[in-house]
Each structure stands twice: as structure tokens, then as C-alpha cells.
Design an enzyme around this catalytic site. Structure first.
Site, PDB file in Angstrom:
ATOM      1  N   LYS A 184       0.866  -1.178   0.000  1.00 54.21           N
ATOM      2  CA  LYS A 184       0.000   0.000   0.000  1.00 54.21           C
ATOM      3  C   LYS A 184       0.901   1.225   0.000  1.00 54.21           C
ATOM      4  CE  LYS A 184      -3.487   2.832   0.449  1.00 54.21           C
ATOM      5  NZ  LYS A 184      -4.367   3.114  -0.719  1.00 54.21           N
TER       6      LYS A 184
ATOM      7  N   CYS B 288      -2.553   9.597  -6.752  1.00 54.48           N
ATOM      8  CA  CYS B 288      -3.700   9.335  -5.870  1.00 54.48           C
ATOM      9  C   CYS B 288      -4.794  10.384  -6.120  1.00 54.48           C
ATOM     10  CB  CYS B 288      -3.315   9.373  -4.397  1.00 54.48           C
ATOM     11  SG  CYS B 288      -4.794   9.154  -3.374  1.00 54.48           S
TER      12      CYS B 288
ATOM     13  N   THR C 245      -8.779  -4.302  -9.091  1.00 53.81           N
ATOM     14  CA  THR C 245     -10.186  -4.640  -8.850  1.00 53.81           C
ATOM     15  C   THR C 245     -10.430  -6.149  -8.884  1.00 53.81           C
ATOM     16  OG1 THR C 245     -10.928  -2.504  -9.708  1.00 53.81           O
ATOM     17  CG2 THR C 245     -12.529  -4.303  -9.743  1.00 53.81           C
TER      18      THR C 245
HETATM   19  O1  RRO Z   1      -5.965   5.334  -1.074  1.00 53.07           O
HETATM   20  C1  RRO Z   1      -6.607   5.711  -2.077  1.00 53.07           C
HETATM   21  O2  RRO Z   1      -7.672   6.333  -2.002  1.00 53.07           O
HETATM   22  C2  RRO Z   1      -6.113   5.472  -3.438  1.00 53.07           C
HETATM   23  C3  RRO Z   1      -4.812   5.753  -3.845  1.00 53.07           C
HETATM   24 BR1  RRO Z   1      -3.484   6.348  -2.668  1.00 53.07          BR
HETATM   25  C4  RRO Z   1      -4.455   5.591  -5.210  1.00 53.07           C
HETATM   26  O3  RRO Z   1      -3.327   5.829  -5.648  1.00 53.07           O
HETATM   27  N1  RRO Z   1      -5.418   5.145  -6.060  1.00 53.07           N
HETATM   28  C5  RRO Z   1      -6.672   4.878  -5.668  1.00 53.07           C
HETATM   29  O4  RRO Z   1      -7.511   4.483  -6.493  1.00 53.07           O
HETATM   30  N2  RRO Z   1      -7.004   5.026  -4.330  1.00 53.07           N
END
Ligand code: RRO
Length: 309
Positions: free
Chosen positions: A44, A130, A270
Site C-alpha cells: 500500500k 492518488c 479490482t
Molecule cells: O488510497 C486511495 O484512495 C487510493 C490511492 Br493512494 C491511489 O493511488 N489510487 C486509488 O484508487 N485510491
């Protein structure tokens, strides 16, 4: 057929891995990826301090994909670095990816300097895309900010580094972004993060709480956009910058198409979230069956060899 691959100087037994954000929050999830058919994992995206993220519900599956506005929940830089250093001892034959980004430019430099000064010998993925932290734009949509950031980073960062990119939607933007990336000794780029700020409606309502329902779209919806980004950059980047293909991979055929567009590694987001780590074995077997039928022995036999009319 074999689906082994290389990124930089590291070899991987399989070209499939998780996409950052899915099955990578903690050691328990990461161990399940290690113990699956995947070639490696990425953590993550870590920030300097741990974060609890946005209010729930913040992830929703639909028939054609997913929407999320997680808001970068993570256990903090030290948690993931400590685990990665532990794995270097227990799995010296394997290479893992560490995803990072700061909540500010200053934090990003602090994080990358800590990686540089540590014993970490894996590959770092800087998340420039993000879409879900309220008030923070997707960095890689601003070419000038991205070029200045990479200029400063490569003055001190000497380990293998790649960037996770948002999808681009205009040929001029592919040209501009590739011109920037070609100025730097990047090991890879990863195309694509979720398509930012989509809106899913069910029963007259949004389906996630943050940002009044706006969130990043993944899954089947985004494969044509992902393939276009992989191939646009494959055609524009110095051959020393490899491409990781992410977006809309549900089957071995989808992975075959990403590799045909130029991907050297393929990530599951997904689909991994919906199906769990057994998806790696299913999709690997599907890709191998396609390769066997076509007489391709390695992914190099068809990587980037998309045919035009
Ligand atoms: O954590 C998120 O909301 C998130 C991140 Br950091 C990202 O790079 N891509 C995404 O779809 N969600």
C-alpha cells in the site's frame, strides 16, 4: 510457456503482481500475495505517518468494476520498511516493491531519503496519482511540478525507482509527459492508477461516502484507457524505462493485450479485490494457454508487438 519477467536488474518468476492498494495493507495481506502464484508484491502506498483514510463506505464493487475513495489509509513508512527488510532476510532470492508518497513535497523527499539511506534493496514506486485525498491534486497531471520533483529526487536517489501514473486522455499530454520522463533514469512507469473522480449511482444514491460519492474507477470500465496509456508510453519512452500495465485485467486475454501494448509486468487491482489471491493462478494459466496456442514461449516473443491496420 513461461511468464517470467525482469524489471531493472531484478527477475520475477511471474509477470503478475497486485496493484498498490489491493491486498497490501498489512503483513497478513502481503503474505497472502507472497504465498500465491504472483511474481511479487507492492505495498500500500505509505506516507510518513500512518493514516486512517476517508470515512466508510469508501470502496464499492459494481458489475463492471469498482469505485474507491480510500484516502490513503496506511500503517506508515516504518511499518512497511521494517517488513521489507525482514523479507530480504527470509526471501533473499526475491525482489519486492515499496509504494510511497508524501503528503507534501518535503515529506516525499524525507521518505525517499530514508529509503536511499536504508538497506532496502528492492524497487521503489512513487505514487504520483492518488485521486482521493481532498484538496490534493493528482501530481502527475501537473507536468512542471512533476519535472521539478523528479529533478530534485534524482539528485540524491540512486536506487531503482518508478512512478505510478494517472491515465492521460490526450495525445499532447502523452507527448508532454513522455518528454519529462525521458529526462530521468526511471526504472519503470506504471500505467494506470484508477480513473479519478468518477461517480457510481445505485438506487438514486451515491455508493461511497467521501467526496459526495466521487472516486477512482477501476476494473473492466478502464481497460481501453489503460491499454492506450501503456502503448502510448511504450512508443515514446527510452527503451531503458520499462512499463508496468495496470487496469482492467480480468482474464489472461486482458494481460496478453497489456503485454502486446508493451507491458513487462501486469498488475491486478479490482479483480484481485473481487476474487482474492487465487486470481493470480487462474489468470497466469489463462495467459499461458494463449501463449501455448500461439507458439509464444516467453513474454518477450510478443511484448510491444501490437499490429496496426
Ligand atoms: O488510497 C486511495 O484512495 C487510493 C490511492 Br493512494 C491511489 O493511488 N489510487 C486509488 O484508487 N485510491
Amino acid at each position: 510457456a513461461t511468464t517470467k519477467t525482469k524489471i531493472g536488474n531484478s527477475e520475477f518468476r511471474n509477470c503478475f503482481m497486485n496493484a498498490a492498494g489491493v491486498y497490501c495493507y498489512d503483513k497478513n495481506e502481503l503474505e497472502q500475495v507472497i504465498n500465491s502464484a504472483a511474481g511479487t508484491f507492492v505495498t500500500k502506498t505509505a506516507t510518513l505517518q500512518s493514516r486512517s483514510g476517508n470515512p466508510e463506505p469508501r470502496y464499492h464493487d459494481t458489475a463492471l468494476g469498482s469505485i474507491n475513495s480510500m484516502g490513503l489509509p496506511n500503517l506508515g513508512f516504518d511499518y512497511y520498511l521494517d517488513y521489507l527488510l525482514e523479507l530480504q532476510k527470509t526471501h533473499p532470492d526475491r525482489t519486492f516493491f515499496f509504494s510511497l508518497v508524501g503528503m507534501s513535497t518535503e515529506d516525499t523527499h524525507t521518505l525517499l531519503k530514508k529509503v536511499q539511506e536504508s538497506d532496502f534493496n528492492g524497487i521503489t514506486e512513487l505514487n504520483l496519482s492518488c485521486p482521493n485525498v481532498p484538496g490534493k491534486p493528482q501530481i502527475a497531471y501537473d507536468m512542471e511540478t512533476t519535472e521539478n520533483l523528479l529533478t530534485d529526487i534524482f539528485s540524491y536517489f540512486k536506487k531503482p525507482l518508478g512512478v505510478k501514473l494517472p491515465p492521460y486522455f490526450d495525445i499532447v499530454h502523452f507527448d508532454q509527459a513522455a518528454t519529462v520522463f525521458n529526462k530521468f533514469p526511471l526504472t519503470f512507469i506504471n500505467c494506470v492508477n484508477s480513473i479519478g473522480n468518477g461517480l457510481v449511482i445505485e438506487d438514486e444514491s451515491v455508493v461511497i461516502k467521501p467526496k459526495n460519492g466521487f472516486g477512482g474507477i477501476g476494473g473492466e470500465y478502464i481497460k481501453p484507457t489503460a491499454l492506450a496509456n501503456v502503448h502510448a508510453f511504450y512508443k515514446r519512452l527510452n527503451p531503458s524505462i520499462q512499463i508496468i500495465g495496470t487496469g482492467g485485467v480480468l482474464t489472461g486475454q486482458d494481460a496478453f493485450e497489456h503485454i502486446l501494448c508493451g507491458a513487462s509486468m501486469v498488475q491486478l487491482g479490482t479483480t484481485l479485490h473481487k476474487e482474492g489471491p487465487s486470481a493470480f493462478e487462474r489468470i497466469t494459466n489463462e495467459l499461458k494457454a494463449i501463449m501455448d496456442k500461439k507458439g509464444y514461449k516467453t513474454i518477450e516473443d510478443f511484448k510491444g508487438k501490437l499490429k496496426y491496420l
